[in-house]
Motif scaffolding. Structure first.
Motif, mmCIF file in Angstrom:
data_model
loop_
_atom_site.group_PDB
_atom_site.id
_atom_site.type_symbol
_atom_site.label_atom_id
_atom_site.label_comp_id
_atom_site.label_asym_id
_atom_site.label_seq_id
_atom_site.Cartn_x
_atom_site.Cartn_y
_atom_site.Cartn_z
ATOM 1 N N GLU A 39 23.665 -18.789 7.205
ATOM 2 C CA GLU A 39 24.118 -18.091 8.354
ATOM 3 C C GLU A 39 24.917 -18.848 9.339
ATOM 4 O O GLU A 39 26.281 -18.543 9.671
ATOM 5 C CB GLU A 39 22.861 -17.250 9.225
ATOM 6 C CG GLU A 39 23.434 -17.016 10.715
ATOM 7 C CD GLU A 39 24.078 -15.884 10.459
ATOM 8 O OE1 GLU A 39 24.771 -15.289 11.527
ATOM 9 O OE2 GLU A 39 24.123 -15.054 9.541
ATOM 10 N N THR A 40 24.755 -20.095 9.421
ATOM 11 C CA THR A 40 25.549 -21.078 10.132
ATOM 12 C C THR A 40 27.018 -21.216 9.434
ATOM 13 O O THR A 40 28.191 -21.284 10.119
ATOM 14 C CB THR A 40 25.055 -22.475 10.325
ATOM 15 O OG1 THR A 40 23.768 -22.188 11.241
ATOM 16 C CG2 THR A 40 25.864 -23.680 11.013
ATOM 17 N N TYR A 41 26.836 -21.587 8.241
ATOM 18 C CA TYR A 41 28.032 -21.810 7.445
ATOM 19 C C TYR A 41 28.924 -20.580 6.820
ATOM 20 O O TYR A 41 29.793 -20.997 6.051
ATOM 21 C CB TYR A 41 27.849 -22.923 6.492
ATOM 22 C CG TYR A 41 27.578 -24.236 7.339
ATOM 23 C CD1 TYR A 41 28.909 -25.390 7.595
ATOM 24 C CD2 TYR A 41 26.280 -24.640 7.802
ATOM 25 C CE1 TYR A 41 28.336 -26.318 8.323
ATOM 26 C CE2 TYR A 41 26.046 -25.831 8.226
ATOM 27 C CZ TYR A 41 26.917 -26.637 8.744
ATOM 28 O OH TYR A 41 26.802 -27.758 9.421
ATOM 29 N N GLY A 42 28.324 -19.554 6.932
ATOM 30 C CA GLY A 42 28.756 -18.399 6.463
ATOM 31 C C GLY A 42 28.804 -18.360 4.923
ATOM 32 O O GLY A 42 30.040 -17.643 4.174
ATOM 33 N N VAL A 43 28.000 -18.490 4.309
ATOM 34 C CA VAL A 43 27.682 -18.282 2.815
ATOM 35 C C VAL A 43 26.517 -17.319 2.385
ATOM 36 O O VAL A 43 25.832 -16.978 3.673
ATOM 37 C CB VAL A 43 27.337 -19.677 1.987
ATOM 38 C CG1 VAL A 43 28.635 -20.846 2.204
ATOM 39 C CG2 VAL A 43 26.191 -20.356 2.595
ATOM 40 N N SER A 56 21.219 -18.403 14.038
ATOM 41 C CA SER A 56 20.657 -18.619 12.574
ATOM 42 C C SER A 56 19.153 -19.396 12.768
ATOM 43 O O SER A 56 18.439 -18.969 11.444
ATOM 44 C CB SER A 56 21.537 -19.929 11.976
ATOM 45 O OG SER A 56 21.303 -21.188 12.376
ATOM 46 N N ILE A 57 18.892 -19.914 13.753
ATOM 47 C CA ILE A 57 17.505 -20.395 13.646
ATOM 48 C C ILE A 57 16.492 -19.308 13.852
ATOM 49 O O ILE A 57 15.587 -19.108 13.364
ATOM 50 C CB ILE A 57 17.407 -21.538 14.697
ATOM 51 C CG1 ILE A 57 18.095 -22.798 14.682
ATOM 52 C CG2 ILE A 57 15.932 -21.664 15.273
ATOM 53 C CD1 ILE A 57 18.045 -23.679 15.534
ATOM 54 N N GLU A 58 16.979 -18.377 14.881
ATOM 55 C CA GLU A 58 16.211 -17.048 14.985
ATOM 56 C C GLU A 58 16.026 -16.130 13.697
ATOM 57 O O GLU A 58 15.121 -15.712 13.564
ATOM 58 C CB GLU A 58 17.114 -16.259 16.179
ATOM 59 C CG GLU A 58 16.946 -16.860 17.510
ATOM 60 C CD GLU A 58 15.519 -17.218 17.997
ATOM 61 O OE1 GLU A 58 14.753 -16.378 17.795
ATOM 62 O OE2 GLU A 58 15.333 -18.363 18.439
ATOM 63 N N MET A 59 17.106 -16.243 12.930
ATOM 64 C CA MET A 59 17.151 -15.362 11.541
ATOM 65 C C MET A 59 16.203 -16.107 10.973
ATOM 66 O O MET A 59 15.417 -15.364 9.970
ATOM 67 C CB MET A 59 18.547 -15.433 11.187
ATOM 68 C CG MET A 59 18.585 -14.365 9.964
ATOM 69 S SD MET A 59 20.442 -14.363 9.230
ATOM 70 C CE MET A 59 21.093 -13.622 10.653
ATOM 71 N N ALA A 60 16.122 -17.576 10.629
ATOM 72 C CA ALA A 60 15.347 -18.330 9.974
ATOM 73 C C ALA A 60 13.669 -18.109 10.381
ATOM 74 O O ALA A 60 13.011 -17.960 9.435
ATOM 75 C CB ALA A 60 15.552 -19.714 9.966
ATOM 76 N N ILE A 61 13.479 -18.010 11.600
ATOM 77 C CA ILE A 61 12.273 -17.858 11.803
ATOM 78 C C ILE A 61 11.777 -16.337 11.526
ATOM 79 O O ILE A 61 10.573 -16.280 10.798
ATOM 80 C CB ILE A 61 11.915 -18.072 13.569
ATOM 81 C CG1 ILE A 61 12.292 -19.447 13.974
ATOM 82 C CG2 ILE A 61 10.584 -17.398 13.913
ATOM 83 C CD1 ILE A 61 12.518 -19.532 15.385
ATOM 84 N N GLU A 62 12.490 -15.293 11.637
ATOM 85 C CA GLU A 62 12.102 -14.063 11.094
ATOM 86 C C GLU A 62 11.779 -14.178 9.704
ATOM 87 O O GLU A 62 11.104 -13.658 9.061
ATOM 88 C CB GLU A 62 13.065 -13.063 11.540
ATOM 89 C CG GLU A 62 13.148 -12.771 13.103
ATOM 90 C CD GLU A 62 14.390 -11.800 13.344
ATOM 91 O OE1 GLU A 62 14.947 -11.149 12.498
ATOM 92 O OE2 GLU A 62 14.790 -11.824 14.738
ATOM 93 N N ALA A 63 12.934 -14.676 8.948
ATOM 94 C CA ALA A 63 12.812 -14.908 7.488
ATOM 95 C C ALA A 63 11.620 -15.540 7.146
ATOM 96 O O ALA A 63 11.080 -15.222 5.849
ATOM 97 C CB ALA A 63 13.893 -15.350 6.908
ATOM 98 N N GLY A 64 10.973 -16.411 7.863
ATOM 99 C CA GLY A 64 10.004 -17.490 7.470
ATOM 100 C C GLY A 64 8.382 -17.035 7.611
ATOM 101 O O GLY A 64 7.483 -17.855 7.512
ATOM 102 N N THR A 65 8.474 -15.863 8.191
ATOM 103 C CA THR A 65 6.924 -15.234 8.278
ATOM 104 C C THR A 65 6.383 -14.831 7.067
ATOM 105 O O THR A 65 7.110 -14.436 6.059
ATOM 106 C CB THR A 65 6.998 -13.828 9.177
ATOM 107 O OG1 THR A 65 7.617 -12.797 8.528
ATOM 108 C CG2 THR A 65 7.604 -14.040 10.456
#
Length: 272
Positions: free
Chosen positions: A50-54, A204-213
């Motif tokens: 998310e941060t680096y656009g890939v 991106s960190i919020e997205m990672a937290i949601e993906a990591g459940t």
């Protein structure tokens, strides 16, 4: 050397030069086994994408996160990403010397660990179809380091070497406990980003937290990867570590571990 444990310590400390491949890296994640490696790598991979656009990883498997946080020999196909890798390695003795960090351009390290009792219970559950042994025999371990991927003696060697380095170079090694990631995922991901200087965005960190459940990750199981990563271990540590089992564990930990890495190693951890 006649003592099998110290013989293995010498081999690990002097014959494992893999750490000196880390010179091209901006950061390296080192984890004790069964300490949430897939979880933290997947969340970091999602945040990096998310941060680096890939494109993000399709699964949480080792193969799927390899382009984001691979092994030290791996070069990511995404040129936009910082060079990051992970390992379970036990560091070479030369890393005790400050000059070696400059000579080999060694990166900042994130050391993720978990309470040894949790590690042992998780490893036994995950791999007992291969181990084909009983709990007490597994707990007694193999001082020579030949029988198991991970046992108390492997943990002692890993704990002691990284504990030595953390004590010697506190600014170079960020210790992250698995339980801290559970309690404050956002804060730990931010701390890792700051330590590696990879500038993960808040979004991106919020997205990672949601993906990591666990619920989200259960939908991202790689059909070609090992099936026993998302464990639902039913055994209670208070049942596993009692009587003879607790005595075996405490005797080995008391004799071989030099560092606690922030844990009360001899006590059964409380559920978070």
């Amino acid at each position: 050397m006649s003592d099998p444990y110290n013989s293995r310590v010498w081999k690990d400390n002097w014959l494992n030069g893999s750490v000196f491949r880390h010179g091209r890296l901006q950061g390296c994640l080192v984890t004790s086994k069964n300490s949430g490696t897939h979880w933290i790598k997947y969340m970091l991979s999602v945040a990096l994408a998310e941060t680096y656009g890939v494109e993000p990883p399709p699964y949480f498997s080792e193969a799927a996160t390899q382009p984001y946080i691979g092994n030290p020999k791996n070069v990511s196909p995404f040129k936009e990403l910082p060079a990051l890798a992970f390992a379970h390695t036990i560091p070479h003795a030369l890393m005790d010397q400050k000059w070696s960090h400059g000579l080999f351009n060694l990166p900042p390290y994130v050391l993720q660990v978990r309470h040894p009792m949790q590690i042992l219970a998780s490893h036994f559950t995950k791999w007992n179809y291969e181990l084909q042994t009983d709990w007490l025999t597994y707990l007694k371990g193999d001082p020579a380091g030949e029988m198991y991927r991970c046992d108390l003696f492997w943990l002692a060697r890993f704990w002691n070497r990284w504990g030595d380095l953390k004590q010697r170079f506190p600014e170079k090694i960020l210790r992250v406990r698995y339980e801290e990631v559970q309690a404050d995922t956002r804060g730990r991901l931010q701390a890792i980003s700051d330590h590696w200087k990879i500038n993960l965005t808040p979004a991106s960190i919020e997205m990672a937290i949601e993906a990591g459940t666990k619920e989200a990750m259960a939908k991202k199981v790689d059909p070609n990867a090992e099936k026993n990563v998302l464990q639902k271990r039913k055994d209670d540590l208070n049942e596993l570590f009692t009587g003879e089992a607790l005595a075996i564990y405490q005797d080995i930990v008391g004799e071989y571990f030099r560092h606690d890495l922030g844990y009360d190693l001899l006590a059964i951890p409380q559920k978070s």
